[in-house]
Scaffold this active site. Structure first.
Site, PDB file in Angstrom:
ATOM      1  N   PRO A  37       0.872  -0.978   0.135  1.00  0.00           N
ATOM      2  CA  PRO A  37      -0.061  -0.020   0.035  1.00  0.00           C
ATOM      3  C   PRO A  37       0.595   1.400   0.101  1.00  0.00           C
ATOM      4  O   PRO A  37       1.715   1.336   0.383  1.00  0.00           O
ATOM      5  CB  PRO A  37      -0.797  -0.187   1.341  1.00  0.00           C
ATOM      6  CG  PRO A  37      -0.205  -1.206   2.234  1.00  0.00           C
ATOM      7  CD  PRO A  37       0.371  -2.142   1.376  1.00  0.00           C
ATOM      8  N   ASN A  38       0.367   2.277  -0.642  1.00  0.00           N
ATOM      9  CA  ASN A  38       0.767   3.598  -0.655  1.00  0.00           C
ATOM     10  C   ASN A  38       1.986   3.624  -1.720  1.00  0.00           C
ATOM     11  O   ASN A  38       2.833   4.827  -1.911  1.00  0.00           O
ATOM     12  CB  ASN A  38       1.101   4.258   0.612  1.00  0.00           C
ATOM     13  CG  ASN A  38      -0.267   4.493   1.393  1.00  0.00           C
ATOM     14  OD1 ASN A  38      -1.085   4.807   1.052  1.00  0.00           O
ATOM     15  ND2 ASN A  38      -0.286   3.753   2.509  1.00  0.00           N
ATOM     16  N   ARG A  41       4.947  10.965  -2.444  1.00  0.00           N
ATOM     17  CA  ARG A  41       4.814  10.703  -0.861  1.00  0.00           C
ATOM     18  C   ARG A  41       6.097  10.854  -0.156  1.00  0.00           C
ATOM     19  O   ARG A  41       7.033  10.626  -0.362  1.00  0.00           O
ATOM     20  CB  ARG A  41       4.068   9.244  -0.953  1.00  0.00           C
ATOM     21  CG  ARG A  41       4.148   8.893   0.459  1.00  0.00           C
ATOM     22  CD  ARG A  41       4.132   7.131   0.369  1.00  0.00           C
ATOM     23  NE  ARG A  41       3.740   6.823   1.619  1.00  0.00           N
ATOM     24  CZ  ARG A  41       4.055   5.361   2.246  1.00  0.00           C
ATOM     25  NH1 ARG A  41       4.717   4.701   1.256  1.00  0.00           N
ATOM     26  NH2 ARG A  41       3.971   5.281   3.342  1.00  0.00           N
ATOM     27  N   TYR A  72      11.158   8.888   1.365  1.00  0.00           N
ATOM     28  CA  TYR A  72      11.086   7.892   0.414  1.00  0.00           C
ATOM     29  C   TYR A  72      11.823   8.279  -0.647  1.00  0.00           C
ATOM     30  O   TYR A  72      11.910   7.433  -1.831  1.00  0.00           O
ATOM     31  CB  TYR A  72       9.771   7.450   0.202  1.00  0.00           C
ATOM     32  CG  TYR A  72       9.120   6.887   1.217  1.00  0.00           C
ATOM     33  CD1 TYR A  72       9.612   5.784   2.028  1.00  0.00           C
ATOM     34  CD2 TYR A  72       7.882   7.502   1.926  1.00  0.00           C
ATOM     35  CE1 TYR A  72       8.932   5.193   2.996  1.00  0.00           C
ATOM     36  CE2 TYR A  72       7.270   6.778   3.176  1.00  0.00           C
ATOM     37  CZ  TYR A  72       7.872   5.760   3.615  1.00  0.00           C
ATOM     38  OH  TYR A  72       7.388   5.222   4.673  1.00  0.00           O
ATOM     39  N   ASN A  94       7.869  -5.483  -0.825  1.00  0.00           N
ATOM     40  CA  ASN A  94       7.834  -4.281   0.194  1.00  0.00           C
ATOM     41  C   ASN A  94       6.477  -4.240   0.495  1.00  0.00           C
ATOM     42  O   ASN A  94       5.452  -3.687  -0.128  1.00  0.00           O
ATOM     43  CB  ASN A  94       8.343  -3.147  -0.612  1.00  0.00           C
ATOM     44  CG  ASN A  94       8.129  -1.883   0.300  1.00  0.00           C
ATOM     45  OD1 ASN A  94       7.859  -2.046   1.530  1.00  0.00           O
ATOM     46  ND2 ASN A  94       8.768  -0.921  -0.159  1.00  0.00           N
ATOM     47  N   ALA A 139       3.153  -0.701   4.854  1.00  0.00           N
ATOM     48  CA  ALA A 139       2.820  -0.745   6.534  1.00  0.00           C
ATOM     49  C   ALA A 139       2.213  -2.129   6.815  1.00  0.00           C
ATOM     50  O   ALA A 139       2.417  -2.363   7.970  1.00  0.00           O
ATOM     51  CB  ALA A 139       1.508   0.269   6.684  1.00  0.00           C
ATOM     52  N   GLU A 197      12.171  -9.308   1.912  1.00  0.00           N
ATOM     53  CA  GLU A 197      11.532  -8.274   2.391  1.00  0.00           C
ATOM     54  C   GLU A 197      12.293  -7.093   2.078  1.00  0.00           C
ATOM     55  O   GLU A 197      13.424  -7.063   2.280  1.00  0.00           O
ATOM     56  CB  GLU A 197      11.117  -8.314   3.826  1.00  0.00           C
ATOM     57  CG  GLU A 197      10.458  -7.062   4.364  1.00  0.00           C
ATOM     58  CD  GLU A 197       9.962  -7.319   5.931  1.00  0.00           C
ATOM     59  OE1 GLU A 197       9.627  -8.249   6.213  1.00  0.00           O
ATOM     60  OE2 GLU A 197      10.385  -6.154   6.493  1.00  0.00           O
ATOM     61  N   HIS A 245      12.504  -2.359   1.977  1.00  0.00           N
ATOM     62  CA  HIS A 245      12.315  -1.285   2.521  1.00  0.00           C
ATOM     63  C   HIS A 245      12.779  -0.191   1.853  1.00  0.00           C
ATOM     64  O   HIS A 245      14.146  -0.282   1.856  1.00  0.00           O
ATOM     65  CB  HIS A 245      12.027  -0.919   3.931  1.00  0.00           C
ATOM     66  CG  HIS A 245      10.996  -2.001   4.495  1.00  0.00           C
ATOM     67  ND1 HIS A 245       9.695  -1.929   4.329  1.00  0.00           N
ATOM     68  CD2 HIS A 245      11.418  -3.244   5.145  1.00  0.00           C
ATOM     69  CE1 HIS A 245       9.201  -3.173   5.163  1.00  0.00           C
ATOM     70  NE2 HIS A 245      10.138  -3.928   5.557  1.00  0.00           N
ATOM     71  N   ARG A 259      13.469   4.458  12.367  1.00  0.00           N
ATOM     72  CA  ARG A 259      12.367   5.401  12.555  1.00  0.00           C
ATOM     73  C   ARG A 259      11.533   5.322  13.524  1.00  0.00           C
ATOM     74  O   ARG A 259      12.112   4.863  14.747  1.00  0.00           O
ATOM     75  CB  ARG A 259      11.501   5.212  11.220  1.00  0.00           C
ATOM     76  CG  ARG A 259      12.363   5.535   9.771  1.00  0.00           C
ATOM     77  CD  ARG A 259      11.485   5.448   8.579  1.00  0.00           C
ATOM     78  NE  ARG A 259      10.407   6.126   8.742  1.00  0.00           N
ATOM     79  CZ  ARG A 259       9.401   5.944   7.504  1.00  0.00           C
ATOM     80  NH1 ARG A 259       9.260   5.000   6.823  1.00  0.00           N
ATOM     81  NH2 ARG A 259       8.204   6.764   7.581  1.00  0.00           N
TER      82      ARG A 259
HETATM   83  C1  DQA Z   1       8.233   1.132   3.701  1.00  0.00           C
HETATM   84  C2  DQA Z   1       8.252   1.390   5.439  1.00  0.00           C
HETATM   85  C3  DQA Z   1       6.692   1.029   6.031  1.00  0.00           C
HETATM   86  O1  DQA Z   1       7.229   1.524   7.421  1.00  0.00           O
HETATM   87  C4  DQA Z   1       5.846   2.248   5.332  1.00  0.00           C
HETATM   88  O2  DQA Z   1       4.598   1.869   6.120  1.00  0.00           O
HETATM   89  C5  DQA Z   1       5.695   2.199   3.934  1.00  0.00           C
HETATM   90  C6  DQA Z   1       7.083   2.136   3.448  1.00  0.00           C
HETATM   91  C7  DQA Z   1       9.471   1.230   3.050  1.00  0.00           C
HETATM   92  O3  DQA Z   1       9.560   1.135   1.898  1.00  0.00           O
HETATM   93  O4  DQA Z   1       9.997   2.365   3.750  1.00  0.00           O
HETATM   94  O5  DQA Z   1       4.804   2.283   3.498  1.00  0.00           O
HETATM   95  O6  DQA Z   1       7.944  -0.091   3.569  1.00  0.00           O
END
Ligand code: DQA
Length: 150
Positions: A14-15, A22, A27, A78, A81, A102, A104, A111
């Site tokens: 998501p996102n 964003r 990011y 990835n 959240a 995994e 990020h 963080r």
């Molecule tokens: C993320 C880190 C997560 O905590 C966050 O909710 C994201 C992006 C990252 O790629 O750094 O949406 O996965």
């Protein structure tokens, strides 16, 4: 390597479709499309096929992981959240037994405290965190190294 092992599935949670728009301070400014182009170029260099999937919905991500059985040799995910609380995505990865990395963009360990906990990482071969868009490239290389080492 079996033929399916030359196919890697990259999943954005998501996102992540909003990358480049964003929270740029966290990011970066690289867009979602640019990261996906780089993933495709790297896959070509490595001689593997790659499919890229993004969803803002937990169930769709789970369905995609199930459908990966017998099709993909590895997954780079990835989970966004969902990393921090989706036992359902964790169970799906565990259920399909496909080597999964995994990743990020941000360093989740540097963080907020809640981001340091991943419920997904224990069922993955490893975690890459903190290298911006390069985390996907590192993840792709890592999963392929893992497959080649078998
Ligand atoms: C993320 C880190 C997560 O905590 C966050 O909710 C994201 C992006 C990252 O790629 O750094 O949406 O996965």
């Amino acid at each position: 390597m079996k033929s399916e092992e030359k196919k890697i599935l990259v999943i954005h949670g998501p996102n992540l479709n909003l990358l480049g728009i964003r929270e740029k301070g966290i990011y970066g400014t690289e867009t979602f499309d640019s990261i996906n182009d780089r993933i495709r170029q790297e896959a070509e260099k490595l001689g593997v096929q790659v499919d890229i999937f993004q969803s803002n919905h937990e169930g769709e991500i789970i369905d995609k992981i199930h459908a990966a059985m017998g099709v993909y040799g590895g997954i780079v995910i990835n989970p966004g959240a969902y990393t921090h609380y989706s036992i359902a995505i964790r169970d799906a990865i565990k259920a399909v037994s496909i080597p999964t990395v995994e990743i990020h963009l941000s360093n989740v360990h540097a963080r907020e405290e809640f981001r340091a906990k991943s419920v997904i990482a224990p069922v993955c071969v490893g975690q890459i965190s903190g290298f911006g868009g390069d985390s996907y490239i590192l993840g792709l290389n890592a999963v392929i190294m893992k497959l080649n080492a078998r």
